[in-house]
Design an enzyme around this catalytic site. Structure first.
Site, PDB file in Angstrom:
ATOM      1  N   TRP A   1      27.942 -29.682  10.168  1.00  0.00           N
ATOM      2  CA  TRP A   1      27.631 -29.197   8.819  1.00  0.00           C
ATOM      3  C   TRP A   1      27.271 -30.331   7.848  1.00  0.00           C
ATOM      4  CZ3 TRP A   1      31.871 -27.693  11.740  1.00  0.00           C
ATOM      5  CH2 TRP A   1      31.865 -26.368  12.201  1.00  0.00           C
ATOM      6  N   ASP A   2      27.129 -31.543   8.324  1.00  0.00           N
ATOM      7  CA  ASP A   2      26.875 -32.671   7.428  1.00  0.00           C
ATOM      8  C   ASP A   2      27.997 -32.818   6.395  1.00  0.00           C
ATOM      9  OD1 ASP A   2      25.721 -34.850   6.252  1.00  0.00           O
ATOM     10  OD2 ASP A   2      23.965 -33.808   5.467  1.00  0.00           O
ATOM     11  N   TYR A   3      29.215 -32.594   6.824  1.00  0.00           N
ATOM     12  CA  TYR A   3      30.362 -32.754   5.937  1.00  0.00           C
ATOM     13  C   TYR A   3      30.852 -34.206   5.925  1.00  0.00           C
ATOM     14  CZ  TYR A   3      31.199 -27.739   4.988  1.00  0.00           C
ATOM     15  OH  TYR A   3      31.133 -26.437   4.552  1.00  0.00           O
TER      16      TYR A   3
END
Lengths: 125, 707
Positions: free
Chosen positions: B374-376
């Protein structure tokens, strides 16, 4: 034809009320769009509001085009239902009420402004 | 009907709200994984690696050539000597001249123009985000393109500048230099050249050191004051590997990672973290998470650091006392697909990693997302605090979780919960984790979205968003990526908390956290539909770096490209698909984790339909980027929001007690300092391309009138 042509002017209430006509067609157009999207949303399992409101708005437009006072009553029903639905969905979250209430209320004002013209015009059934 | 006038006015506001911003960066890829991390099972968040015999944090006796003893810390107050204010990065100042009672008398004292405005291919790519330091009589800062500048802190007059000549093609995603660091050589005599030096990392991945007094490059540091961080990274592709954060300096070691431009390819530059001698610029150690021992002193001749590994684009915090540096790591390259990542990548991605800053050996790490797709990335700088008697590190995340960990061991000091039975999706169900950690102490995250949260400014665009909502895959937090239909990611990669991080009033025991509250609407794009090319295959000058992060990235090497609608805006009107607020600011009790107050941050004044400003002063809560400063005087100073206001908030009540209009976007952390007994507050107004705020080049100071 010659009898009518003999009159100095069209009898009152028989000339076209362009405001009512335009509003009528606007309601039909937007009502149809909302009805179509609303049916799609219902098929996707979402809210029924848009389908019903779109139907009511389109019907209001048709009635306006026929100079029928029932347009006002029908739209009042749509608007009251809209307010009730909006309150049920988001209550006093005023930012969330913006898309729900602003445009329908503007339309209500315009519909109410049609009342004098609707009174002048005999309905076309 | 007049009672509906407010609605009509409101509709005016509703229009285009510039959405968010963020900085996401990431890394990685795959590659052979040698030396896999000895690792703790993915179900443990905190992993204490077996410290190599003498690793430890108190090891002042190492006998290598590098400085290893704790060095004196600079004090915050009169000065703002570190990017995070004090050495603990609390952004708390003991100054108290400006108070809620007198703040309305603030007047502008000076404005300084850096002169660095976008030219040519840099147009539309500026997001300077700079926070000056104040040391002695001087403000020390970098411009968007890394021009180092010293300015008199009382008058705003320029002392000197040094331009390292960064070319436009080095701009990765945005031209950003969040700040600089200062180091005083304990072995130098006063008056020696570069006894105190300013050190920055540049967009073209150089470390540059200059004399704090003159701006002259430090001859003893690297080659004429420059160390090339492209060394051992691999093929030099301008814009793929860039430093945007100030380095952490611990016990004489300059520690830096770099931003690896997101979404390009799995075979991307390494996320290696390196430590350099602050005096000589010599490599002290490298931490290549996939080959930590093998590459400790650099890769073997002809090889490069492990490619595609998680990087650190944001700011680390130094712990001089324990000799550790805490690294908020991002994700692997690429972000949204993970089946072919190595075990080491899976172990360290989106983790806070504590390294012994003198040896580069890992002390512990704490993972905030398992198998992140999630590109967290961890974007926020961690802060050092004393938590109920224990030396602790406080870590905010993009998911909005706030963790407090034991600084020595990485063990959580506040409750960490476990989400279970999370959906695994259809794209890579074997890879997606069905459990994830969450903070049970405090989270900035809001409830999952419902259809009724969809928005617009008429029923028609609201209806369109409701249809989009129903057509997407959405199972709440951590809905896995999908390709048959779009999926909703909420919170989006913009946070939660991002690079501005939080401020902590350690006297009152209050955390001030500003945050974003916006989803992303994403879809994995099958390879045969992907039209974009990775940055290394582009012609010079072709790069479209101004695109929102992930807007149409190729993710070369994985089976899918990625399409991200950042902030999930209606594709027909540009209006956000979800209701306001899009951002807020909150006060949290440091003892209990309870919310003291919470409010939207940002007015609707710059927003309106068709991009026309409404000038309405209502707090709608806009996306925001950039943190706050808290003062002993009882004020929170923050710009950050897209309304271009700089404001003071009463820390006790949450009410705005002063605000002023900036000439450009204030997406930067403010500072406060004192000269001759007068307290100043300062923020840069330089705009942000992704936040859609106007670009400028000003640094502005305010103070109370002199009697």
């Amino acid at each position: 034809m010659s009898d009518i042509a003999a009159s100095p002017a069209n009898p009152p209430g028989h000339e076209t009320s362009w405001g009512v006509k335009i509003l009528g067609w606007v309601c039909v157009l937007f009502g149809a769009v909302i009805l179509a999207g609303g049916v799609w949303l219902i098929l996707l399992g979402g809210s029924w509001y848009y389908g019903l409101a779109g139907l009511g708005l389109a019907a209001t437009g048709i009635l306006l085009n026929r100079y029928m006072m029932e347009a006002v009553w029908l739209y009042l029903v749509v608007w009251v239902g809209t307010v009730a639905w909006a309150w049920w969905e988001v209550g006093t979250n005023w930012w969330a009420e913006v898309p729900r209430l602003v445009a329908p209320t503007l339309i209500l004002v315009l519909v109410l402004l049609c009342i004098p013209a609707l009174r002048r015009h005999p309905s076309k059934l | 009907m007049t009672r509906f006038v407010p609605f009509a006015a409101a509709v005016l506001l509703a229009g285009t709200l510039p959405l968010q911003a963020q900085q996401a960066t990431t890394p990685d890829t795959q590659q052979p994984t040698t030396g896999a991390a000895e690792g703790p099972s993915p179900t443990e968040n905190a992993t204490i690696s077996q410290p190599p015999a003498e690793q430890t944090t108190e090891d002042d006796t190492a006998d290598d050539a590098f400085a290893t003893a704790a060095q004196p810390l600079m004090e915050v107050g009169t000065d703002w000597p570190y990017w995070g204010g004090d050495a603990q990065a609390t952004r708390y100042s003991p100054l108290n001249q400006i108070t809620p009672e007198n703040v309305d008398q603030l007047e502008q004292v000076f404005t300084f123009h850096t002169g660095d405005l976008p030219e040519g291919t840099a147009e539309g790519k500026y997001s300077p985000e700079v926070t000056p330091l104040k040391v002695g009589d001087d403000l020390l800062m970098c411009s968007a393109m890394n021009i180092l500048i010293s300015v008199d802190a009382a008058t705003g007059e320029e002392n000197w500048r040094f331009d390292p000549g960064v070319p436009n093609d080095a701009i990765p995603y945005g031209a950003t230099c969040r700040g600089v660091s200062v180091y005083s050589n304990p072995d130098a005599a006063e008056g020696d050249a570069c006894a105190t030096r300013v050190i920055q990392g540049t967009l073209d991945a150089k470390l540059v050191a200059v004399d704090v007094e003159t701006g002259a490059p430090c001859e003893d540091f690297g080659e004429n004051g420059t160390v090339d961080m492209w060394q051992d990274i691999g093929e030099r592709v301008p814009g793929w590997y860039a430093v945007t954060a100030p380095p952490a300096i611990v016990r004489g070691i300059v520690v830096s990672g770099a931003q690896v431009k997101d979404g390009q390819a799995e075979d991307a530059p390494s996320g290696v973290i390196r430590g350099y001698d602050a005096v000589t610029g010599e490599l002290a150690w490298a931490w290549d998470l996939a080959a930590p021992d093998e590459n400790r002193n650099g890769p073997p001749e002809g090889e490069v650091y492990t490619r595609g590994t998680p990087n650190m684009w944001t700011t680390a915090v130094a712990d001089e006392e324990l000799g550790l540096v805490y690294l908020p790591m991002g994700n692997s390259s690429v972000d949204y697909y993970g089946s072919n990542r190595s075990d080491a990548e899976n172990e360290y991605a989106t983790s806070l990693v504590a390294l012994d800053a003198t040896t580069g050996a890992e002390a512990w790490h704490f993972q905030t997302v398992r198998h992140d797709v999630w590109d967290y990335d961890l974007g926020s700088q961690a802060s050092l605090i004393d938590y109920q008697g224990t030396p602790a590190v406080l870590l905010p995340s993009k998911q909005g979780d706030i963790y407090i960990l034991n600084r020595e061991t990485g063990e959580p000091l506040t409750p960490v919960g476990e989400l279970t039975d999370l959906p695994k999706g259809e794209v890579e169900p074997e890879y997606i984790s069905d459990t994830q950690p969450v903070s049970e102490w405090h989270t900035l995250r809001k409830d999952p979205l419902e259809e009724k949260d969809m928005w617009g400014f008429t029923p028609i665009d609201q209806l369109w968003c409701r249809i989009q909502f129903r057509r997407a895959n959405y199972d709440g937090f951590f809905t896995p990526p999908s390709t048959d239909k779009p999926w909703i990611q909420y919170p989006g990669y913009n946070g939660g908390s991002d690079w501005g991080s939080v401020a902590i009033d350690t006297d009152r025991g209050i955390i001030i956290a500003n945050y974003n509250d916006v989803p992303n609407y994403n879809r994995l794009v099958p390879r045969d539909e992907v039209t974009s090319k990775p940055i290394n295959e582009m012609e010079t000058g072709e790069s479209g770096g101004a695109n929102a992060e992930g807007a149409a990235d190729p993710q070369s090497g994985s089976p899918y490209g990625i399409s991200v609608n950042a902030g999930w805006r209606n594709d027909l009107t540009g209006v956000p698909c979800t209701r306001p607020p899009y951002g807020g600011i909150r006060a949290i009790d440091l003892e209990t984790g309870e919310t003291l107050w919470d409010r939207p941050l940002g007015t609707a004044r710059r927003n309106g339909p068709f991009g026309i400003p409404s000038f309405l002063p209502f707090d709608i809560g806009t996306p925001n980027n950039g943190g706050s400063v808290v003062t002993a005087g009882g004020l929170v100073f923050i710009a950050a929001a897209t309304d271009n206001l700089f404001r003071a908030i009463d820390i006790e009540t949450g009410e705005t007690v002063w605000s002023t209009v900036l000439p450009a976007g204030g997406q930067a952390n403010p500072i406060t300092y004192e000269v001759d007994g007068r307290q100043y507050v300062m923020v840069s107004a330089m705009g942000h391309h992704f936040m859609e705020t106007p670009v400028g080049d000003e640094v502005i100071a305010w103070a109370l009138p002199e009697n």
